[in-house]
Structures are given as C-alpha cells and as structure tokens.
Design a protein around this motif. Structure first.
Motif, PDB file in Angstrom:
ATOM      1  N   LEU A  74       0.812  -1.215   0.000  1.00 35.65           N
ATOM      2  CA  LEU A  74       0.000   0.000   0.000  1.00 35.65           C
ATOM      3  C   LEU A  74       0.848   1.270   0.000  1.00 35.65           C
ATOM      4  CD1 LEU A  74      -2.713  -1.109   2.585  1.00 35.65           C
ATOM      5  CD2 LEU A  74      -2.876  -1.135   0.082  1.00 35.65           C
ATOM      6  N   TYR A  75       2.160   1.129   0.224  1.00 34.46           N
ATOM      7  CA  TYR A  75       3.056   2.278   0.245  1.00 34.46           C
ATOM      8  C   TYR A  75       4.134   2.220  -0.837  1.00 34.46           C
ATOM      9  CZ  TYR A  75       1.025   3.284   4.794  1.00 34.46           C
ATOM     10  OH  TYR A  75       0.143   3.569   5.804  1.00 34.46           O
ATOM     11  N   PHE A  76       4.490   1.018  -1.252  1.00 36.10           N
ATOM     12  CA  PHE A  76       5.679   0.867  -2.084  1.00 36.10           C
ATOM     13  C   PHE A  76       5.394   0.497  -3.529  1.00 36.10           C
ATOM     14  CE2 PHE A  76       8.459  -0.555   1.773  1.00 36.10           C
ATOM     15  CZ  PHE A  76       8.453   0.751   2.252  1.00 36.10           C
ATOM     16  N   SER A  77       4.245  -0.105  -3.834  1.00 40.35           N
ATOM     17  CA  SER A  77       4.118  -0.763  -5.126  1.00 40.35           C
ATOM     18  C   SER A  77       2.797  -0.488  -5.815  1.00 40.35           C
ATOM     19  CB  SER A  77       4.291  -2.275  -4.947  1.00 40.35           C
ATOM     20  OG  SER A  77       4.406  -2.912  -6.199  1.00 40.35           O
ATOM     21  N   GLY A  78       2.798  -0.727  -7.135  1.00 38.80           N
ATOM     22  CA  GLY A  78       1.593  -0.638  -7.940  1.00 38.80           C
ATOM     23  C   GLY A  78       1.431  -1.909  -8.763  1.00 38.80           C
ATOM     24  N   MET A  79       0.187  -2.278  -9.046  1.00 41.53           N
ATOM     25  CA  MET A  79      -0.116  -3.490  -9.819  1.00 41.53           C
ATOM     26  C   MET A  79      -1.078  -3.133 -10.932  1.00 41.53           C
ATOM     27  SD  MET A  79      -0.040  -6.906 -10.208  1.00 41.53           S
ATOM     28  CE  MET A  79      -0.607  -7.180 -11.879  1.00 41.53           C
ATOM     29  N   LEU A  80      -0.576  -3.095 -12.176  1.00 42.25           N
ATOM     30  CA  LEU A  80      -1.410  -2.733 -13.329  1.00 42.25           C
ATOM     31  C   LEU A  80      -1.746  -3.977 -14.136  1.00 42.25           C
ATOM     32  CD1 LEU A  80      -2.651  -0.403 -15.062  1.00 42.25           C
ATOM     33  CD2 LEU A  80      -0.579  -0.564 -16.462  1.00 42.25           C
ATOM     34  N   HIS A  81      -3.037  -4.182 -14.395  1.00 46.69           N
ATOM     35  CA  HIS A  81      -3.497  -5.282 -15.227  1.00 46.69           C
ATOM     36  C   HIS A  81      -3.643  -4.805 -16.673  1.00 46.69           C
ATOM     37  CE1 HIS A  81      -4.057  -7.996 -11.854  1.00 46.69           C
ATOM     38  NE2 HIS A  81      -4.547  -6.973 -11.177  1.00 46.69           N
ATOM     39  N   PRO A  82      -3.639  -5.729 -17.634  1.00 48.04           N
ATOM     40  CA  PRO A  82      -3.580  -5.311 -19.038  1.00 48.04           C
ATOM     41  C   PRO A  82      -4.781  -4.516 -19.539  1.00 48.04           C
ATOM     42  CG  PRO A  82      -3.780  -7.708 -18.850  1.00 48.04           C
ATOM     43  CD  PRO A  82      -3.477  -7.185 -17.493  1.00 48.04           C
ATOM     44  N   ASN A  83      -5.919  -4.596 -18.858  1.00 45.50           N
ATOM     45  CA  ASN A  83      -7.080  -3.799 -19.282  1.00 45.50           C
ATOM     46  C   ASN A  83      -7.134  -2.450 -18.582  1.00 45.50           C
ATOM     47  OD1 ASN A  83      -7.704  -4.752 -16.748  1.00 45.50           O
ATOM     48  ND2 ASN A  83      -9.761  -5.491 -17.272  1.00 45.50           N
ATOM     49  N   GLY A  84      -6.087  -2.087 -17.843  1.00 46.71           N
ATOM     50  CA  GLY A  84      -6.006  -0.773 -17.209  1.00 46.71           C
ATOM     51  C   GLY A  84      -6.475  -0.733 -15.774  1.00 46.71           C
ATOM     52  N   ARG A  85      -7.010  -1.831 -15.277  1.00 41.43           N
ATOM     53  CA  ARG A  85      -7.437  -1.873 -13.880  1.00 41.43           C
ATOM     54  C   ARG A  85      -6.212  -1.965 -12.972  1.00 41.43           C
ATOM     55  NH1 ARG A  85     -12.944  -2.918 -13.235  1.00 41.43           N
ATOM     56  NH2 ARG A  85     -12.577  -3.687 -11.132  1.00 41.43           N
ATOM     57  N   VAL A  86      -6.358  -1.436 -11.761  1.00 38.35           N
ATOM     58  CA  VAL A  86      -5.247  -1.417 -10.812  1.00 38.35           C
ATOM     59  C   VAL A  86      -5.644  -2.232  -9.590  1.00 38.35           C
ATOM     60  CG1 VAL A  86      -3.783   0.011  -9.342  1.00 38.35           C
ATOM     61  CG2 VAL A  86      -4.448   0.820 -11.619  1.00 38.35           C
ATOM     62  N   GLY A  87      -4.842  -3.251  -9.291  1.00 40.00           N
ATOM     63  CA  GLY A  87      -5.075  -4.063  -8.111  1.00 40.00           C
ATOM     64  C   GLY A  87      -4.154  -3.659  -6.986  1.00 40.00           C
ATOM     65  N   PRO A  88      -4.435  -4.113  -5.767  1.00 38.93           N
ATOM     66  CA  PRO A  88      -3.596  -3.732  -4.639  1.00 38.93           C
ATOM     67  C   PRO A  88      -2.236  -4.407  -4.648  1.00 38.93           C
ATOM     68  CG  PRO A  88      -5.281  -5.293  -3.944  1.00 38.93           C
ATOM     69  CD  PRO A  88      -5.597  -4.914  -5.360  1.00 38.93           C
ATOM     70  N   CYS A  89      -2.134  -5.595  -5.280  1.00 42.22           N
ATOM     71  CA  CYS A  89      -0.893  -6.366  -5.208  1.00 42.22           C
ATOM     72  C   CYS A  89      -0.969  -7.520  -6.196  1.00 42.22           C
ATOM     73  CB  CYS A  89      -0.681  -6.908  -3.792  1.00 42.22           C
ATOM     74  SG  CYS A  89      -1.985  -8.050  -3.253  1.00 42.22           S
ATOM     75  N   CYS A  90       0.132  -8.291  -6.287  1.00 39.23           N
ATOM     76  CA  CYS A  90       0.140  -9.462  -7.169  1.00 39.23           C
ATOM     77  C   CYS A  90      -0.344 -10.710  -6.448  1.00 39.23           C
ATOM     78  CB  CYS A  90       1.531  -9.696  -7.754  1.00 39.23           C
ATOM     79  SG  CYS A  90       2.748 -10.318  -6.584  1.00 39.23           S
ATOM     80  N   VAL A  91      -0.617 -10.605  -5.143  1.00 39.35           N
ATOM     81  CA  VAL A  91      -1.162 -11.734  -4.389  1.00 39.35           C
ATOM     82  C   VAL A  91      -2.650 -11.894  -4.688  1.00 39.35           C
ATOM     83  CG1 VAL A  91      -1.641 -12.595  -2.060  1.00 39.35           C
ATOM     84  CG2 VAL A  91       0.574 -11.538  -2.576  1.00 39.35           C
ATOM     85  N   SER A  92      -3.317 -10.773  -4.884  1.00 36.48           N
ATOM     86  CA  SER A  92      -4.748 -10.775  -5.191  1.00 36.48           C
ATOM     87  C   SER A  92      -4.923 -10.648  -6.701  1.00 36.48           C
ATOM     88  CB  SER A  92      -5.439  -9.609  -4.481  1.00 36.48           C
ATOM     89  OG  SER A  92      -6.759  -9.481  -4.884  1.00 36.48           O
ATOM     90  N   ASN A  93      -5.318 -11.744  -7.356  1.00 36.29           N
ATOM     91  CA  ASN A  93      -5.315 -11.776  -8.817  1.00 36.29           C
ATOM     92  C   ASN A  93      -6.655 -11.462  -9.463  1.00 36.29           C
ATOM     93  OD1 ASN A  93      -2.587 -12.629  -8.989  1.00 36.29           O
ATOM     94  ND2 ASN A  93      -3.193 -14.719  -8.507  1.00 36.29           N
ATOM     95  N   HIS A  94      -7.750 -11.564  -8.746  1.00 39.39           N
ATOM     96  CA  HIS A  94      -9.061 -11.547  -9.373  1.00 39.39           C
ATOM     97  C   HIS A  94      -9.636 -10.129  -9.466  1.00 39.39           C
ATOM     98  CE1 HIS A  94      -8.862 -15.854  -9.270  1.00 39.39           C
ATOM     99  NE2 HIS A  94      -8.727 -15.859  -7.953  1.00 39.39           N
TER     100      HIS A  94
END
Length: 454
Positions: free
Chosen positions: A296-316
């Motif tokens: 929540l402080y260090f990283s970003g997770m971008l999916h190919p359709n432009g959605r942003v997830g909190p991390c790579c642990v949560s995939n859905h």
C-alpha cells in the motif's frame, strides 16, 4: 524470478537527476510507511505490470493455467503502458513484467520495454519460454533494456518438467535458453541476466543436482530453487498429483552472474561492506510486527485492461482498487483513491476497509518481497541518501526492519559514522516538506558515489 538475488544484481542509477528523483521518492515512501499515513505524498517505487492475462500452458496451481482467473483475456495497449511510465516511471526503481500471464504472448513486448529504458528501471521478465522464437526476437529481448530474463523450468528432464508445466516443450525451452546465452555472449553484455528458476515440488526435487549440472552446461547466469506452492492434500483445489517440497528446504540462488555482480558491488557500496553476504533476512515473529502492508506504500499493480489491483497476491478482478488507471491524471491521485485510503486506515485502527486487504490470502508475502527490494535500493544508494537515513533512522524504518534487513541494521549500528560520511558533498540531506522539490535543482552536475574505503 523471485527477488532473492535482487540486492546483489541490481545496478545503481547512473543518471544524476534520475537518481535524485528516484531516491527522493523512495525516502518519502519510507516516511509515509513509518508514520502509517493514510494519505501519501509519494509514488510507487516498484511496479508489477501484467502485459497479458493469457498463457499457453496449463500449470495446475496457476489461476490462469487452470482457468479460474476472474479476469478477461487481453493484452495491454501501448497507449496505456506509455501513460503509466510517463506518470510514474521516473520515480520507479523496479518493474516486474509478469503476474498472471505469459508476457511474451504480447507481440510488442520488446518494443514497449525498449521505449522506457532511458528511465533506468530495473526490469524483470518471468517466462515459460516454451514458444518458437526467432534469433531476431531473442536479440530484441537481450537489447530492449531488461535486467533479468527468468525462465521457469521445473525439472531437469522432459518427463519431470511436463508434469507441472502442462503443454510446455522441454527441448524447445532449453534450445531457446542456449540461443539466448550464445547471443548474449556475442553481444558482450552483462545484462540481462539469464536465470533458470526451478519451482521445487516433491515430484521434482530429486532432480536438483542434475539441474545444477545442466545449468552449468547451459551457461545461465543464475539458478534459483524456490518452494513450489501446492494446496493441502485435503483441499478441494488439490491436484492429487503434486505436493510442496519438504518444509525445511527454503529458497536458494547461485550462479556466476551473482558472484560477479556481488563482488563488484562490495567494492563500491558502503552498505554492502557493512552488511556483506547473501542473506534472506531474519526469522523474527511476524505476529509482533506493526500492522501494515508494504504494498500500500511501495508498489503498484497494473493489469492489461487498465485496472489497478492492490498487489500481485490478489489476482481476481473483483479485488481491484481502481476500475481504470486512465480515470486519474497522476499516479499519486490514484494512490490516494478511496480503497487505498480505506485499506491503509484499516491498519491504523480505522475499522474494516471493505477491500481484499481484510482477508489477505498471503499476508506474509509482503514482509519477504519488500525487505529484498529495500535492501537492493539501500545497497546502491548514493551518499546523501545514506547520510539522510543515518541521521534519523527511526524516521524512516519500522522496528522490525532492523530484524529483517541487514542494511537497515547496519545503518543503526554505524549511524554516527554514516551520518558524517562525505559531509563536503554538495548534495543536501533530504527533508520532506513543501520545499522538497528544490532537491532537483540542488543536484550537482554529477552526483558521485564516493563511499568509505573498505
């Protein structure tokens, strides 16, 4: 690739202005985390960018391979990728071009990565490499600016490999690796490092010794063994064929690339001298740690359709924080959107967040991931950064950081020495506040990395 070797193989940022900007953002992120702020004034210094949500293999415990991924199959559009890197790339140290999909299925992979190489982001690709690839394409992978090409090969024989990598072609993968190694030697490059990553299960752990021999024959730079995840035998998700390796067998990484770069780093980095050796980190009781999540402080997770997830642990997709990155003019605006604020607030006693963070599927993962990334940045940090954190280490680090990160412990143990390091250097110490942008204009024409002698 995991980030086990990262502290020893990631190079320092060469461009002076980029170095100032990236390290300034890093220090701001550390302070935001230390003060447990819900609203942050920093950008991610680490990005996970999934270029595609598809894969041609059917690995049984991968949500993409087994068909359980709740996300549409697509590839990232170039304009979305360029918007992300234009917004946050200059603040970023690391990019991981993989998560749910096989990145080489994106036909413009090398082109996209190559357009941002001047931002000096250390980038890693993890690939099954079980694709027919031309010499021209392999050369493009080697010259686009990647830091590591990590190849997943879970076995030293075709029979064992194909048990988990269903649909993969062992001989094709090895041929691609051999050609990568040959072409890299012809180009005379150190980077990208070529890694063999071996997920260890009980069905393949007997081939570890053979894998070491084969890795030496292939000439890869790194060989990593990592415990493969398998659900419990009584779990409805259990495949019935695979099981995790023995619990005492942890991750390991070795190879000539690691030896070469670690020895070079030890000659120039003061924190590498004060915290030598390849260490994963301490074994402190995580139940005593400060409630927080470094994602929540260090990283970003971008999916190919432009959605942003909190991390790579949560995939859905239902767990995503932002419906589209394009809704925000800056990444800092996105980083302070409602679900980010609610999730940070939850860890400070603010009540349920209503996000996936309430029931994190792998809460321990962030402690491992970010201590390695913190180590890599600190080991390469210029003098003014080392002096800044040594002046007030409690303003930047949580108590458990000293237990988990040898470089942080070195800062505490040698704070007085490090704070007085290079006091004649013209780079000012970092002090957060409304005027911190002045650091960019204060940077000298050439920011040197003059460190204490060994």
């Amino acid at each position: 690739m995991s980030d086990l070797a990262l502290p020893y193989v990631m190079p320092p940022v060469a461009d002076a202005e980029l170095s100032v900007r990236k390290h300034r953002n890093f220090l701001k992120a550390l302070r935001n985390r230390r003060e447990r702020r819900t609203f942050v004034d920093s950008n991610p210094f680490d990005l996970t960018i999934d270029l595609t949500s598809s894969c041609q293999l059917r690995c049984p415990y991968c949500d993409t391979g087994n068909g359980r991924l709740q996300r549409p199959k697509t590839v990232i559009k170039p304009e979305l990728y360029h918007k992300l890197l234009a917004t946050v790339g200059d603040d970023c140290f690391l990019a991981w071009y993989f998560s749910n999909g096989e990145p080489l299925l994106h036909k413009r992979f090398s082109e996209l990565v190559g357009t941002t190489r001047d931002q000096e982001i250390f980038s890693v690709i993890s690939t099954n490499l079980s694709l027919p690839l031309s010499e021209e394409y392999l050369k493009s992978l080697l010259t686009c600016g990647l830091g590591v090409i990590s190849v997943s090969i879970d076995g030293a024989t075709a029979e064992t490999y194909m048990q988990y990598r269903r649909g993969g072609d062992f001989d094709l993968v090895l041929d691609n690796v051999r050609r990568l190694v040959r072409l890299k030697a012809e180009l005379g490059q150190i980077y990208p490092l070529i890694e063999w990553r071996f997920l260890r299960f009980r069905h393949n752990e007997h081939e570890e010794a053979a894998a070491r021999v084969l890795a030496a024959e292939l000439g890869v730079d790194l060989l990593e063994f990592w415990p493969g995840y398998a659900p419990p035998d009584d779990s409805p998700d259990a495949d019935g064929v695979f099981a995790s390796s023995a619990p005492l067998e942890g991750p390991s990484v070795s190879g000539p690339g690691l030896d070469l770069l670690a020895s070079r780093q030890a000659e120039t980095s003061i924190l590498a001298q004060l915290a030598p050796g390849i260490e994963i980190g301490g074994n402190a009781d995580m139940n005593s740690f400060t409630p927080k999540c470094d994602w929540l402080y260090f990283s970003g997770m971008l999916h190919p359709n432009g959605r942003v997830g909190p991390c790579c642990v949560s995939n859905h997709e239902p767990d995503d924080f932002v419906g589209s990155m394009t809704e925000y003019s800056t990444y800092n605006d996105l980083f302070n959107s409602s679900k980010y604020i609610a999730s940070r607030n939850m860890f400070t006693g603010g009540g349920p967040s209503g996000t996936v963070c309430q029931y994190c599927p792998n809460a321990g993962a962030q402690h491992y991931q970010f201590r390695m990334k913190m180590r890599a940045i600190l080991r390469n940090a210029p003098q003014w950064v080392v002096r800044t954190v040594a002046r007030e280490p409690d303003s930047y680090f949580l108590p458990e950081d000293r237990l988990l990160v040898p470089e942080v412990d070195a800062v505490y143990r040698h704070a007085s020495l490090l704070f007085h390091l290079g006091e004649t250097d013209r780079m000012p110490l970092f002090t957060p506040g409304p005027g911190d942008d002045s650091l960019m204009s204060a940077a000298p024409p050439s920011v040197t990395h003059r460190l204490l002698p060994s």
